[in-house]
Design an enzyme around this catalytic site. Structure first.
Site, short mmCIF file in Angstrom:
data_model
loop_
_atom_site.label_atom_id
_atom_site.label_comp_id
_atom_site.label_asym_id
_atom_site.label_seq_id
_atom_site.Cartn_x
_atom_site.Cartn_y
_atom_site.Cartn_z
N ASP A 18 30.01 -0.17 82.60
CA ASP A 18 29.49 -1.43 82.06
C ASP A 18 28.84 -2.30 83.13
O ASP A 18 27.85 -2.98 82.88
CB ASP A 18 30.62 -2.25 81.41
CG ASP A 18 31.22 -1.56 80.21
OD1 ASP A 18 30.56 -0.63 79.69
OD2 ASP A 18 32.33 -1.92 79.81
P1 NAP Z 1 34.07 0.84 82.60
O1 NAP Z 1 32.86 0.27 82.00
O2 NAP Z 1 35.34 0.73 81.86
O3 NAP Z 1 33.75 2.39 82.89
C1 NAP Z 1 34.61 3.19 83.60
C2 NAP Z 1 34.05 4.60 83.59
O4 NAP Z 1 34.87 5.36 84.48
C3 NAP Z 1 34.11 5.26 82.25
O5 NAP Z 1 32.84 5.36 81.66
C4 NAP Z 1 34.72 6.66 82.52
O6 NAP Z 1 33.82 7.67 82.06
C5 NAP Z 1 34.81 6.70 84.03
N1 NAP Z 1 36.04 7.36 84.49
C6 NAP Z 1 37.30 7.22 84.01
N2 NAP Z 1 38.13 8.02 84.68
C7 NAP Z 1 37.39 8.67 85.61
C8 NAP Z 1 37.70 9.61 86.60
N3 NAP Z 1 38.94 10.10 86.78
N4 NAP Z 1 36.69 10.07 87.39
C9 NAP Z 1 35.43 9.61 87.20
N5 NAP Z 1 35.09 8.71 86.28
C10 NAP Z 1 36.07 8.23 85.49
O7 NAP Z 1 34.36 0.28 84.07
P2 NAP Z 1 33.58 -0.79 84.95
O8 NAP Z 1 32.14 -0.42 85.09
O9 NAP Z 1 34.41 -0.95 86.18
O10 NAP Z 1 33.62 -2.11 84.10
C11 NAP Z 1 34.82 -2.85 83.90
C12 NAP Z 1 34.87 -3.32 82.48
O11 NAP Z 1 36.16 -3.91 82.25
C13 NAP Z 1 33.82 -4.37 82.19
O12 NAP Z 1 33.31 -4.23 80.90
C14 NAP Z 1 34.61 -5.67 82.32
O13 NAP Z 1 34.06 -6.72 81.56
C15 NAP Z 1 35.97 -5.24 81.78
N6 NAP Z 1 37.04 -6.15 82.25
C16 NAP Z 1 37.31 -6.24 83.56
C17 NAP Z 1 38.25 -7.17 84.00
C18 NAP Z 1 38.56 -7.36 85.45
O14 NAP Z 1 39.23 -8.34 85.78
N7 NAP Z 1 38.12 -6.48 86.33
C19 NAP Z 1 38.93 -7.95 83.08
C20 NAP Z 1 38.64 -7.79 81.72
C21 NAP Z 1 37.69 -6.88 81.32
P3 NAP Z 1 34.39 9.15 81.74
O15 NAP Z 1 35.46 8.98 80.73
O16 NAP Z 1 33.19 9.87 81.22
O17 NAP Z 1 34.88 9.72 83.02
#
Ligand code: NAP
Length: 466
Positions: free
Chosen positions: A390
């Site tokens: 994301d």
């Molecule tokens: P993300 O959008 O959740 O994407 C994570 C990606 O990691 C997934 O597409 C997954 O694809 C891949 N993945 C999972 N396990 C894996 C592994 N073992 N090896 C390789 N890839 C792996 O993560 P992000 O880009 O970090 O974004 C964070 C999201 O969380 C945002 O939408 C944000 O708004 C939300 N959020 C964050 C917080 C905070 O405080 N950080 C709080 C609330 C919400 P595969 O399954 O294809 O591997």
């Protein structure tokens, strides 16, 4: 004399809590922040124990032993489990506040109704409502984050849900007002308020998706802080009031920071049912992303002079930070300029990426905040997206219909070339596909992040040795 010492200790403790929060802001001073917080808490406990009127040391000793039995194993959970660990501690805090409020009400009732002044009753009602809803709400949040089988991760919504939830809370508040007006006449309402608050805590969390839990946890943190403030008024303890206010306000500020970084409002987090699986657009599945092998990727990396690594939630899941450190070492040894682009909400808790990279001893100066690195992205030869989705999705900039539209992102799509490491084409937290993976200059490296980076390291070190 003893009271003067206790008051000075309370002021010292409050000052240390404030310094602790201030030092936590910066990774360089964060360790001081932890020590200051621990010192403040020890001073708070010891000075409270010195207060005359602590009558039953047996019970206090049992509580301390029980605290150690629960707390020591909790301190040993892995870093990826810290969000649910935090939620669990909040639930204990909420339960403690609720129980103290309940005990005080019945104690004062038996000692004589004149004890139940309007001020005390308002404080008790606030304490039990906030305390008990924090208890069950935080337990639900823990369950969702821990992916407990019988608690669904996805938001559960139904018609009239917000109305029902808010009505329950309104009934509890009305019951509370009646009790404030006449605390002796309506004693039977007291347990009803407790049940409604416990129920509200559960129902509040049901429509919220698992990945929104970090924001909700810091909001529950602020509720727990406010219930501690109310408890401070009930127990006439000034330190509880100040510490609770610090807890409450810092939790609220953190939730606001997270909401801003996601470009979402509080109401959207609490009532938006974010994270439901989006049905894919027709035709999308027929598109295929280009793939690269670790061997080919290593060859391209050898030619690069500027590389940016964008870590995301997948890096945390795979625990790939140590392999990333090896990759960083190899590339920098070859004269490549390697930076890490840090998105404020990458992963599942604030500072998630910073902590993991620091754990692998990656130099802190190489970590660059999103706002500072984006202008450099067009000059970057290769961007390596490690389990981030994301936070690099260009739809956030261009697609007004996207649930993440408006969220600031790291401009990985503007680099000359992009390698995206993930296990499949599955979406991330927002449940939407990512155009970046289909871009001309993007190549997928499918697999677990730790394994893929390990392969890259092998290829690069082999080539270097050769
Ligand atoms: P993300 O959008 O959740 O994407 C994570 C990606 O990691 C997934 O597409 C997954 O694809 C891949 N993945 C999972 N396990 C894996 C592994 N073992 N090896 C390789 N890839 C792996 O993560 P992000 O880009 O970090 O974004 C964070 C999201 O969380 C945002 O939408 C944000 O708004 C939300 N959020 C964050 C917080 C905070 O405080 N950080 C709080 C609330 C919400 P595969 O399954 O294809 O591997």
């Amino acid at each position: 004399m003893i009271y003067s010492i206790i008051h000075i200790a309370y002021i010292l403790s409050t000052a240390l809590f404030i310094f602790s929060l201030n030092w936590m802001k910066d990774p360089k001073t964060a360790r001081h922040g932890v020590f200051a917080g621990v010192a403040a808490m020890i001073i708070a406990i010891v000075s409270t124990a010195l207060e005359p009127g602590i009558v039953n040391w047996d019970w206090i000793s049992y509580a301390i032993i029980l605290g150690f039995i629960v707390g020591v194993p909790l301190s040993k959970v892995p870093l990826t489990a810290v969000p649910q660990r935090t939620a669990l501690s909040h639930s204990f805090g909420g339960l403690a506040a609720g129980l103290v409020g309940t005990a005080k009400y019945y104690l004062w009732l038996s000692e004589g109704p004149e004890n139940l002044t309007t001020f005390r009753m308002i404080a008790i009602i606030a304490e039990i409502i906030l305390g008990y809803l924090t208890f069950t709400g935080s337990l639900m949040a823990t369950g969702k984050l821990q992916e407990v089988k019988w608690i669904p991760q996805r938001p559960i919504t139904y018609k009239g849900q917000n109305f029902i939830n808010l009505s329950l809370l309104a009934i509890a508040v009305i019951g509370g007002i009646l009790l404030v007006i006449n605390p002796v006449e309506y004693t039977y309402i007291f347990p009803v308020i407790i049940i409604l608050a416990l129920l509200f805590g559960v129902l509040l969390i049901i429509p919220i998706g698992g990945a929104d839990m970090p924001t909700v946890i810091s909001l529950l943190n602020s509720y727990a802080g406010l219930s501690a403030v109310a408890m401070g008024f009930v127990l006439d303890n000034k330190l509880l009031v100040t510490a609770g206010a610090l807890d409450g306000s810092s939790g609220l500020i953190l939730s606001i920071i997270m909401c801003k970084a996601m470009n979402r409002s509080f109401t959207n987090v609490l009532f938006g049912a974010f994270g439901q699986v989006q049905s894919s657009k027709t035709g999308v599945e027929t598109r295929s992303a280009k793939q690269e092998t670790p061997e080919g990727a290593a060859q391209i990396l050898e030619q690069a002079s500027k590389v940016v690594i964008v870590p995301g939630y997948g890096m945390a899941v795979a625990q790939a930070q140590y392999r990333i450190r090896e990759l960083y070492d190899l590339l920098t040894k070859q004269g490549v300029d390697v930076k890490f682009a840090i998105h404020p909400v990458a992963g599942r808790m604030p500072g998630h990426m910073n902590v993991l990279l620091a754990e692998a001893k990656i130099p802190y100066e190489q970590l660059v905040e999103m706002d500072d690195i984006n202008s450099d992205m067009p000059q970057v030869d290769v961007v390596i997206v490690v389990g981030a989705n994301d936070v690099v999705n260009p739809a956030a900039r261009s697609d007004k219909t996207s649930p993440i539209y408006g969220m600031p992102i790291i401009d990985a799509d503007k680099a000359k070339m992009c390698f995206a490491i993930k296990r499949s084409m599955n979406p991330g937290f927002a449940g939407i596909e990512n155009e970046l993976y289909f871009a001309d200059h993007t190549f997928m490296l499918f697999g677990d992040a730790k394994a893929v980076i390990g392969d890259l390291v092998k290829q690069l070190s082999g080539a270097h040795a050769g």
